[in-house]
Design an enzyme around this catalytic site. Sequence first.
Site, mmCIF file in Angstrom:
data_model
loop_
_atom_site.group_PDB
_atom_site.id
_atom_site.type_symbol
_atom_site.label_atom_id
_atom_site.label_comp_id
_atom_site.label_asym_id
_atom_site.label_seq_id
_atom_site.Cartn_x
_atom_site.Cartn_y
_atom_site.Cartn_z
ATOM 1 N N GLU A 12 0.926 4.427 0.284
ATOM 2 C CA GLU A 12 0.452 5.713 0.692
ATOM 3 C C GLU A 12 1.434 6.241 1.765
ATOM 4 O O GLU A 12 2.099 5.354 2.409
ATOM 5 C CB GLU A 12 -1.041 5.540 1.140
ATOM 6 C CG GLU A 12 -1.912 5.129 0.301
ATOM 7 C CD GLU A 12 -3.363 4.825 1.000
ATOM 8 O OE1 GLU A 12 -4.037 6.174 0.753
ATOM 9 O OE2 GLU A 12 -3.568 3.745 1.168
ATOM 10 N N ASP A 17 0.849 -1.190 0.075
ATOM 11 C CA ASP A 17 0.094 -0.089 0.159
ATOM 12 C C ASP A 17 0.931 1.272 0.067
ATOM 13 O O ASP A 17 1.404 1.699 1.064
ATOM 14 C CB ASP A 17 -0.988 -0.063 1.329
ATOM 15 C CG ASP A 17 -1.905 1.165 1.350
ATOM 16 O OD1 ASP A 17 -1.848 2.010 0.565
ATOM 17 O OD2 ASP A 17 -2.723 1.018 2.146
#
Length: 309
Positions: free
Chosen positions: A170, A168
């Site tokens: 982010e 992920d």
Amino acid sequence: MFTLVRSRVRTAALALSAVAALAFGTTVTTGAAAAPAPAPAPAKQGPTSVAYVEVNNNSMLNVGKYTLASGGGNAFDVAVIFAANINYDTGTKAAYLHFNENVQRVLDNAATEVRPLQQKGIKVVLSVLGNHQGAGFANFPTQQAASAFAKQLSDTVAKYGLDGIDFDDEYAEYGNNGTGQPNDSSFVHLVTALRANMPDKIISLYNIGPAASRLSYGGVDLSSKFDYAWNPYYGSWQVPGIALPKSKLSPAAVEIGRTSQSTAADLARRTVSEGYGVYLTYNLDGADRSADVSAFTRQLYGSDAVYTP
């Protein structure tokens, strides 16, 4: 209006308590026993369903509390521990894998937090997320650095008897602490090394961030190295831009308790009608969410979901 990415309480980003980090380049000993062979789950037909769990606030065991009224199969097939972090050591100028106290608790108590799910036939995957420190999957400066972090990931999977890793990209905040900006080779080197280290484990992609748009380098296309890729925008339909078969993609994404039941049902109906093989959910908590879960299991599997505390 759909929820953009995650309305998360920042799981790993702001943890102030005990840190469990794997030092860059070190080998984690495989002290935990391997996961026992799961009992065969009652068969069900339909897409693979995925549940992310914010372990700062909720138990992984919640994923195993939902079965299908018709046939008794698991409502969820994959449970994702959210989330470990990729951190940055400013002294050694290297990325390292970090667990906040809640992730560490789940891992240390794998016998009671992870094995019960695996024994039901549910795969348990560890998500890894940026942590505002400049380290990310897309800015390893060398192939050796990417491979070293891949080893930390695969060592963790082996040590705690997990079923794979979820990426992920982010909150890395590329450039912080003097780190580099995303480059084209980093993620390719990282995932290639990780797949070589764990050929039979799950590698999944939360399809967001610089890493997700850098899947090819030097003649190597990462697409086939992933088991799954999914849409990161809850309450919406978006086909991940990766060359995987429909059976491995989730264009649908819902946040349980926030995405309306009608939207969840519509997205599930579309998943089936358009032939996609995965359905992504986020933020399963400890409440009885059988109404929310049933909204999509009716469309995916032709059955309501039953909650057993």
